[in-house]
Design a protein around this motif. Sequence first.
Motif, mmCIF file in Angstrom:
data_model
loop_
_atom_site.group_PDB
_atom_site.id
_atom_site.type_symbol
_atom_site.label_atom_id
_atom_site.label_comp_id
_atom_site.label_asym_id
_atom_site.label_seq_id
_atom_site.Cartn_x
_atom_site.Cartn_y
_atom_site.Cartn_z
ATOM 1 N N VAL A 1 -20.254 -30.417 -22.709
ATOM 2 C CA VAL A 1 -20.285 -29.550 -23.884
ATOM 3 C C VAL A 1 -19.114 -29.954 -24.776
ATOM 4 C CG1 VAL A 1 -20.051 -27.222 -24.828
ATOM 5 C CG2 VAL A 1 -21.396 -27.588 -22.756
ATOM 6 N N VAL A 2 -19.431 -30.332 -26.005
ATOM 7 C CA VAL A 2 -18.417 -30.645 -26.996
ATOM 8 C C VAL A 2 -18.505 -29.602 -28.103
ATOM 9 C CG1 VAL A 2 -17.439 -32.420 -28.498
ATOM 10 C CG2 VAL A 2 -18.803 -33.097 -26.510
ATOM 11 N N ALA A 3 -17.372 -29.054 -28.482
ATOM 12 C CA ALA A 3 -17.301 -28.102 -29.595
ATOM 13 C C ALA A 3 -16.066 -28.424 -30.427
ATOM 14 C CB ALA A 3 -17.255 -26.663 -29.084
ATOM 15 N N ARG B 1 -15.285 -24.060 -23.950
ATOM 16 C CA ARG B 1 -15.288 -23.324 -22.680
ATOM 17 C C ARG B 1 -16.128 -22.059 -22.782
ATOM 18 N NH1 ARG B 1 -9.738 -24.964 -22.689
ATOM 19 N NH2 ARG B 1 -9.124 -22.943 -23.562
ATOM 20 N N GLU B 2 -16.022 -21.358 -23.918
ATOM 21 C CA GLU B 2 -16.810 -20.135 -24.096
ATOM 22 C C GLU B 2 -18.307 -20.433 -24.074
ATOM 23 O OE1 GLU B 2 -15.314 -18.612 -27.756
ATOM 24 O OE2 GLU B 2 -13.518 -17.699 -26.849
ATOM 25 N N LEU B 3 -18.690 -21.562 -24.639
ATOM 26 C CA LEU B 3 -20.097 -21.971 -24.615
ATOM 27 C C LEU B 3 -20.524 -22.417 -23.223
ATOM 28 C CD1 LEU B 3 -20.414 -24.083 -27.902
ATOM 29 C CD2 LEU B 3 -21.589 -21.924 -27.415
ATOM 30 N N ALA B 4 -19.686 -23.224 -22.577
ATOM 31 C CA ALA B 4 -20.097 -23.904 -21.354
ATOM 32 C C ALA B 4 -20.065 -23.021 -20.118
ATOM 33 C CB ALA B 4 -19.214 -25.129 -21.118
ATOM 34 N N LYS C 1 -14.873 -23.103 -13.724
ATOM 35 C CA LYS C 1 -13.485 -23.576 -13.796
ATOM 36 C C LYS C 1 -13.251 -24.721 -12.821
ATOM 37 C CE LYS C 1 -8.681 -21.973 -13.567
ATOM 38 N NZ LYS C 1 -7.793 -20.799 -13.347
ATOM 39 N N ASP C 2 -13.861 -24.635 -11.631
ATOM 40 C CA ASP C 2 -13.722 -25.715 -10.654
ATOM 41 C C ASP C 2 -14.304 -27.016 -11.198
ATOM 42 O OD1 ASP C 2 -12.557 -24.022 -8.734
ATOM 43 O OD2 ASP C 2 -14.530 -23.375 -8.017
ATOM 44 N N THR D 1 -29.585 -24.736 -30.603
ATOM 45 C CA THR D 1 -28.667 -25.269 -31.610
ATOM 46 C C THR D 1 -27.301 -25.617 -31.021
ATOM 47 O OG1 THR D 1 -28.040 -23.007 -32.238
ATOM 48 C CG2 THR D 1 -29.823 -24.049 -33.488
ATOM 49 N N ASP D 2 -26.846 -24.878 -30.002
ATOM 50 C CA ASP D 2 -25.544 -25.183 -29.388
ATOM 51 C C ASP D 2 -25.567 -26.549 -28.714
ATOM 52 O OD1 ASP D 2 -24.340 -22.813 -30.197
ATOM 53 O OD2 ASP D 2 -24.939 -21.740 -28.377
ATOM 54 N N ALA D 3 -26.639 -26.827 -27.982
ATOM 55 C CA ALA D 3 -26.747 -28.127 -27.314
ATOM 56 C C ALA D 3 -26.898 -29.253 -28.326
ATOM 57 C CB ALA D 3 -27.917 -28.121 -26.338
ATOM 58 N N MET D 4 -27.664 -29.023 -29.378
ATOM 59 C CA MET D 4 -27.823 -30.043 -30.417
ATOM 60 C C MET D 4 -26.484 -30.329 -31.091
ATOM 61 S SD MET D 4 -31.055 -31.088 -30.640
ATOM 62 C CE MET D 4 -31.463 -31.532 -32.342
#
Length: 361
Positions: free
Chosen positions: A232-234, A241-244, A286-287, A330-333
């Motif tokens: 996940v890239v933001a 982290r909030e997304l993933a 987190k792990d 849309t988040d994944a795109m």
Amino acid sequence: MRFGVSFLPDSSPETKSPVDYYREVFDLCRLADESGLDYVKMTEHYLHAYGGYCPSPLTFLAAVAAQTRQIRLITGCTLPVFHHPVKLASYIAMVDAISNGRLEVGFARAYLPHEFQTFQVPMDGSRQRFEATIDAVHRLLTEEQVTEDTPYFSFKDATVLPRPTQSPRPPFWVAAVQTPESFERIGRFGHGLLITPTGREFDTSLTARYREAFAAHHPDGTPRVMASMPLVVAETDQKARELADPHLNEYLKVWASALDTWDETVSTDYAQYTGLGSVVRTMTAKDLRATGTAFVGSPEHVADQIGHFQDRVGADGILWQVDFGGFGGTDAMRSMELFAEQVRPQFTAGTTPAEPAGATA
């Protein structure tokens, strides 16, 4: 260094309809192709939210081939112990033709007890069945009038159609997880190696063992290592982290559920798997982030993570799992776009993509 997308569906009708799932992943496949990524990979599983939305990776990849122009296609993996080699070789050659020679074939031994039970295939002895099937598929794709007589299947004078588009056949890859002997055997057979580090620091001695065995038995060939991990890239680390994290935790929950039968299953061919579910049930998002087995963050952070992973493992490519825990839409795109635009150029500028893994038997 090569990059691509890797799919292992972990949805169910209660969490995402199959129509929605496939629409989202086909959107991601087209974006990967348009962005110049190298691979689309899909995994085979049955009867459970963990992978059950794709019982046929080759069918999926045929659909991807019809919607893309240049991206290569790889099964990641197909499970040969549940297939007759004549059918499997025929389907492989068919998709190789449909894609105009873009197919590569990843094989895995299968490891979920409920699948073995349903197909009435014994887990003990499955390694021999696995290797015999791959060998038969290789022969069927590279020879005509093939005869095989094994404890698992037999046939006489078989010539599969269509014949492969690639010569002598599509490249083969084989997955390994934790058993050193598996890594060595893959190298000895001359296949590419697929790894999926999950929840712990990857033991680099395993890939070293693969490369040493490959070099000893195929001195004129080139060993290949491809890793698959969530991405996940933001715009910022916090947003990523909030997304993933909710999706990574859901992925671990579904995976642990698929492993429930390992709490009581014992197999001589899977000596280290008993109790695996209890191990996965202790893991958290987190792990995965802390051990570097999920790449989550800003473009700068993800680039640093890739560099660290490459310093340790030296993989020829990374295929990003982008559908974990119902992640999509849309988040994944957007995550894929940020990777393609801001991360990937740091690892491909001025380089020539590696050739596909060799087709060594």
